[in-house]
Design a protein around this motif. Structure first.
Motif, mmCIF file in Angstrom:
data_model
loop_
_atom_site.group_PDB
_atom_site.id
_atom_site.type_symbol
_atom_site.label_atom_id
_atom_site.label_comp_id
_atom_site.label_asym_id
_atom_site.label_seq_id
_atom_site.Cartn_x
_atom_site.Cartn_y
_atom_site.Cartn_z
ATOM 1 N N GLY A 36 6.402 4.844 28.983
ATOM 2 C CA GLY A 36 6.335 5.845 29.988
ATOM 3 C C GLY A 36 4.502 6.265 30.079
ATOM 4 N N CYS A 37 4.134 5.536 31.604
ATOM 5 C CA CYS A 37 3.239 6.233 32.155
ATOM 6 C C CYS A 37 2.975 6.995 33.112
ATOM 7 C CB CYS A 37 2.658 4.437 32.301
ATOM 8 S SG CYS A 37 2.628 3.711 31.331
ATOM 9 N N LEU A 60 -4.314 -5.004 20.827
ATOM 10 C CA LEU A 60 -4.063 -5.225 22.394
ATOM 11 C C LEU A 60 -2.952 -4.242 22.885
ATOM 12 C CD1 LEU A 60 -1.858 -7.360 24.434
ATOM 13 C CD2 LEU A 60 -0.515 -6.980 22.788
ATOM 14 N N ILE A 61 -2.973 -3.709 24.090
ATOM 15 C CA ILE A 61 -2.528 -2.321 24.786
ATOM 16 C C ILE A 61 -0.982 -2.987 25.407
ATOM 17 C CG2 ILE A 61 -2.555 -0.346 26.307
ATOM 18 C CD1 ILE A 61 -5.932 -0.668 25.257
ATOM 19 N N ILE A 62 -0.100 -2.765 24.968
ATOM 20 C CA ILE A 62 1.285 -3.077 26.295
ATOM 21 C C ILE A 62 1.821 -1.885 26.614
ATOM 22 C CG2 ILE A 62 3.368 -4.187 26.029
ATOM 23 C CD1 ILE A 62 2.458 -6.296 24.675
ATOM 24 N N ALA A 63 1.847 -1.437 27.530
ATOM 25 C CA ALA A 63 2.242 -0.308 28.492
ATOM 26 C C ALA A 63 3.802 -1.079 29.305
ATOM 27 C CB ALA A 63 1.288 0.486 29.806
ATOM 28 N N SER A 64 4.783 -0.073 29.439
ATOM 29 C CA SER A 64 6.180 -0.193 29.415
ATOM 30 C C SER A 64 5.743 0.902 30.636
ATOM 31 C CB SER A 64 6.593 0.140 28.514
ATOM 32 O OG SER A 64 7.916 -0.605 28.463
ATOM 33 N N GLU A 65 6.409 1.367 31.764
ATOM 34 C CA GLU A 65 7.050 1.594 32.697
ATOM 35 C C GLU A 65 7.754 0.672 33.544
ATOM 36 O OE1 GLU A 65 7.732 4.303 35.017
ATOM 37 O OE2 GLU A 65 6.061 5.390 33.260
ATOM 38 N N PRO A 66 8.974 1.986 34.133
ATOM 39 C CA PRO A 66 10.126 0.597 34.888
ATOM 40 C C PRO A 66 9.182 0.732 36.205
ATOM 41 C CG PRO A 66 10.910 3.003 34.455
ATOM 42 C CD PRO A 66 9.247 3.051 33.887
ATOM 43 N N SER A 67 8.086 2.790 36.734
ATOM 44 C CA SER A 67 7.789 2.497 37.972
ATOM 45 C C SER A 67 6.822 1.336 38.331
ATOM 46 C CB SER A 67 6.872 4.213 38.314
ATOM 47 O OG SER A 67 6.100 3.936 38.863
ATOM 48 N N ALA A 68 6.872 0.327 39.323
ATOM 49 C CA ALA A 68 5.597 -0.411 39.815
ATOM 50 C C ALA A 68 4.508 -0.168 40.055
ATOM 51 C CB ALA A 68 6.377 -1.249 41.129
ATOM 52 N N LYS A 69 4.507 1.645 40.417
ATOM 53 C CA LYS A 69 3.320 2.623 41.012
ATOM 54 C C LYS A 69 1.726 2.322 39.846
ATOM 55 C CE LYS A 69 3.001 4.509 44.371
ATOM 56 N NZ LYS A 69 1.623 4.183 45.385
ATOM 57 N N ARG A 70 3.270 3.061 38.637
ATOM 58 C CA ARG A 70 2.050 3.429 37.484
ATOM 59 C C ARG A 70 1.952 1.991 37.073
ATOM 60 N NH1 ARG A 70 5.478 9.598 35.060
ATOM 61 N NH2 ARG A 70 5.442 9.815 37.779
ATOM 62 N N PHE A 73 3.401 4.504 21.044
ATOM 63 C CA PHE A 73 3.123 5.883 21.848
ATOM 64 C C PHE A 73 4.319 6.517 23.311
ATOM 65 C CE2 PHE A 73 -1.242 4.770 20.200
ATOM 66 C CZ PHE A 73 -1.402 5.583 19.929
ATOM 67 N N GLU A 74 5.352 7.312 22.239
ATOM 68 C CA GLU A 74 6.247 7.571 22.873
ATOM 69 C C GLU A 74 5.574 8.835 24.426
ATOM 70 O OE1 GLU A 74 8.672 7.714 24.637
ATOM 71 O OE2 GLU A 74 9.833 9.503 24.261
ATOM 72 N N CYS A 75 5.768 8.095 25.364
ATOM 73 C CA CYS A 75 5.830 9.288 26.869
ATOM 74 C C CYS A 75 6.006 9.235 27.739
ATOM 75 C CB CYS A 75 4.355 8.954 26.734
ATOM 76 S SG CYS A 75 2.702 8.424 25.601
ATOM 77 N N SER A 76 7.841 8.940 27.288
ATOM 78 C CA SER A 76 8.218 9.047 28.657
ATOM 79 C C SER A 76 9.230 10.435 28.431
ATOM 80 C CB SER A 76 9.043 7.908 28.408
ATOM 81 O OG SER A 76 10.132 7.828 26.876
ATOM 82 N N GLY A 77 9.440 10.973 27.479
ATOM 83 C CA GLY A 77 10.417 11.704 27.355
ATOM 84 C C GLY A 77 11.811 11.990 26.602
ATOM 85 N N ARG A 78 12.458 10.727 26.698
ATOM 86 C CA ARG A 78 13.573 10.662 27.176
ATOM 87 C C ARG A 78 14.402 10.425 26.125
ATOM 88 N NH1 ARG A 78 14.612 4.080 29.577
ATOM 89 N NH2 ARG A 78 16.247 4.844 29.276
ATOM 90 N N LYS A 124 3.703 2.476 13.204
ATOM 91 C CA LYS A 124 3.684 4.090 13.270
ATOM 92 C C LYS A 124 4.232 4.555 15.100
ATOM 93 C CE LYS A 124 0.152 5.845 12.162
ATOM 94 N NZ LYS A 124 -1.222 6.620 11.910
ATOM 95 N N ILE A 125 5.522 5.288 15.309
ATOM 96 C CA ILE A 125 5.322 5.982 16.252
ATOM 97 C C ILE A 125 4.493 7.605 16.558
ATOM 98 C CG2 ILE A 125 7.529 7.355 17.500
ATOM 99 C CD1 ILE A 125 9.206 5.381 15.654
ATOM 100 N N GLN A 126 3.964 7.417 17.855
ATOM 101 C CA GLN A 126 2.946 8.957 17.576
ATOM 102 C C GLN A 126 4.012 9.225 18.811
ATOM 103 O OE1 GLN A 126 0.301 9.901 16.386
ATOM 104 N NE2 GLN A 126 0.449 12.052 17.232
ATOM 105 N N VAL A 127 4.493 10.527 18.772
ATOM 106 C CA VAL A 127 5.358 11.269 19.607
ATOM 107 C C VAL A 127 4.709 12.543 20.514
ATOM 108 C CG1 VAL A 127 7.901 12.534 20.124
ATOM 109 C CG2 VAL A 127 7.586 11.099 18.443
ATOM 110 N N MET A 128 4.682 12.023 21.626
ATOM 111 C CA MET A 128 3.615 12.490 22.818
ATOM 112 C C MET A 128 4.147 13.805 23.274
ATOM 113 S SD MET A 128 0.255 10.181 23.702
ATOM 114 C CE MET A 128 -0.549 10.889 24.916
ATOM 115 N N ALA A 129 5.673 12.858 24.528
ATOM 116 C CA ALA A 129 6.881 13.333 24.530
ATOM 117 C C ALA A 129 8.300 13.622 24.334
ATOM 118 C CB ALA A 129 6.411 12.678 26.296
ATOM 119 N N ALA A 130 9.133 14.436 24.684
ATOM 120 C CA ALA A 130 10.264 14.829 23.602
ATOM 121 C C ALA A 130 11.013 15.138 25.007
ATOM 122 C CB ALA A 130 9.897 15.541 21.792
#
Length: 366
Positions: free
Chosen positions: A174-175, A193-203, A249-254, A270-276
């Motif tokens: 979630g970006c 390594l930093i991987i970002a997962s996000e469906p929005s192309a702009k994000r 890092f869970e930032c999607s809140g889904r 490890k899971i760091q929950v930032m949005a829920a």
């Protein structure tokens, strides 16, 4: 003062009766910019449910009567208009930003401005905050860029709490603004390594600008499978036995994301929950136990997270203009909230309570 009230699932532009008298350590601020936060979206999506969850959590900072009007907005920047008793570190005319918290003088409890029927948020012309939570805006930093420090610092704060080191890798899911803040914080700590997962192309494009090594569209490619292949080819992970671990890092809140992570992340992650989500969630704890997972909802110490992000913004290390994808005055707040329900084109929409040109004019005079 003019403000956007929210009640009964509707926004309306009104003249507010005003704010309480300033208490000890408080300042009155003329607001010049305020971002729309993801938690504001949650409050608008279901105000009663939002309040039920805050009450169930025994969290007085965000409890209010949903049957009465509120003025949302806590990602603020503005100018000190008046100082209360015992204020020594701020003066009238100072440019300020910070965490939107005010101590309710009637109860002695802190309140997040906007999630209070008394302490209005910054989708209005004035707010009250306690100076303990306020910060001076660095010279040369605009109001709208300074207002980004609040959401971005959440990423820095959680990054510190996660314990991520240069031996570890980060998967940011979630970006939105806090996810982008997590990417920037992981980059600053030298994650392997930093991987970002996000469906929005702009994000996804913004995540690359903020420091992601790889971006993934989860509707096309499984981000964990991509991480597994990359980590194997690069020799990055050693089961948490000294060769680093994956911190997601869970930032999607889904809804369902925590369960998915417990089932699919590598063992010893490890899971760091930032949005829920504010909905009921089902997980099977035994899955996390046998896979030796750590889940952190925000526990742990952090140091000067807000200051670190404000400094990065002032130095131009963060592309603030790219993050701000929309600007509205008070009359455009309702439409902005509707637009952010479909976030393909937007990341952060900034609200200017005193008009779209007001912040720039004040900045130019400083």
């Amino acid at each position: 003062m003019r403000a956007i009230q929210f009640v009964n699932n509707e926004f309306s532009l009104n003249e507010e009766a005003g704010l309480p008298a300033l208490g000890s350590g408080q300042i009155l601020i003329d607001v010049h910019a305020c971002g729309i936060c993801g938690s504001d979206l949650s409050a608008v999506k279901g105000s009663h449910r939002f309040c039920e969850v805050m009450t169930a959590a025994s969290y007085p900072l965000a409890q209010y009567d949903p049957e009465q009007p509120i003025v949302l907005g806590h990602e603020y920047a503005g100018v000190v208009a008046e100082v209360g008793p015992d204020v020594t570190d701020f003066a009238v005319g100072d440019r300020v930003t910070g965490l939107g918290l005010a101590v309710d003088m009637s109860t002695g409890l802190p309140k997040i401005i906007g999630y209070s029927n008394t302490y209005h948020g910054a989708f209005g012309e004035q707010i009250i905050v306690n100076t303990y939570f306020a910060r001076h805006i660095p010279e040369g930093l605009s109001f709208e860029h300074a207002a980004l420090a609040e959401p971005l610092h959440v990423g820095e704060m959680h990054m510190q709490q996660s314990g991520l080191t240069a031996d570890d890798s980060a998967l940011v899911v979630g970006c939105g603004t806090i996810g982008l803040g997590a990417v920037a914080a992981a980059k600053a700590r030298g994650a392997k390594l930093i991987i970002a997962s996000e469906p929005s192309a702009k994000r996804r494009e913004l995540a690359l600008k903020m420091g992601a090594d790889i971006v993934v569209d989860p509707t096309v490619e499984d981000p964990v499978e991509r991480f597994n292949s990359e980590s194997q080819s690069r020799g990055l992970i050693d089961g948490g036995q000294g060769g680093g671990m994956l911190i997601a890092f869970e930032c999607s809140g889904r809804k369902g994301m925590l369960d998915w992570m417990l089932r699919n992340l590598p063992f010893d992650s490890k899971i760091q929950v930032m949005a829920a989500p504010f909905e009921d969630e089902t997980i099977i704890p035994a899955i996390g136990q046998v896979r030796r997972m750590v889940v952190n909802f925000g526990h742990g110490t952090y140091d000067k997270a807000y200051e670190a992000v404000l400094d990065r913004l002032a130095k131009g290390e963060i592309d603030a203009d790219a993050i701000i994808t929309g600007r509205v005055d008070l009359s455009g707040v309702a439409d902005a909230f509707a637009t952010l329900r479909q976030p393909d084109e937007h990341v952060k929409i900034m609200v200017f309570p005193r008009g779209l040109d007001s912040a720039a004019k004040v900045d130019a005079d400083v």
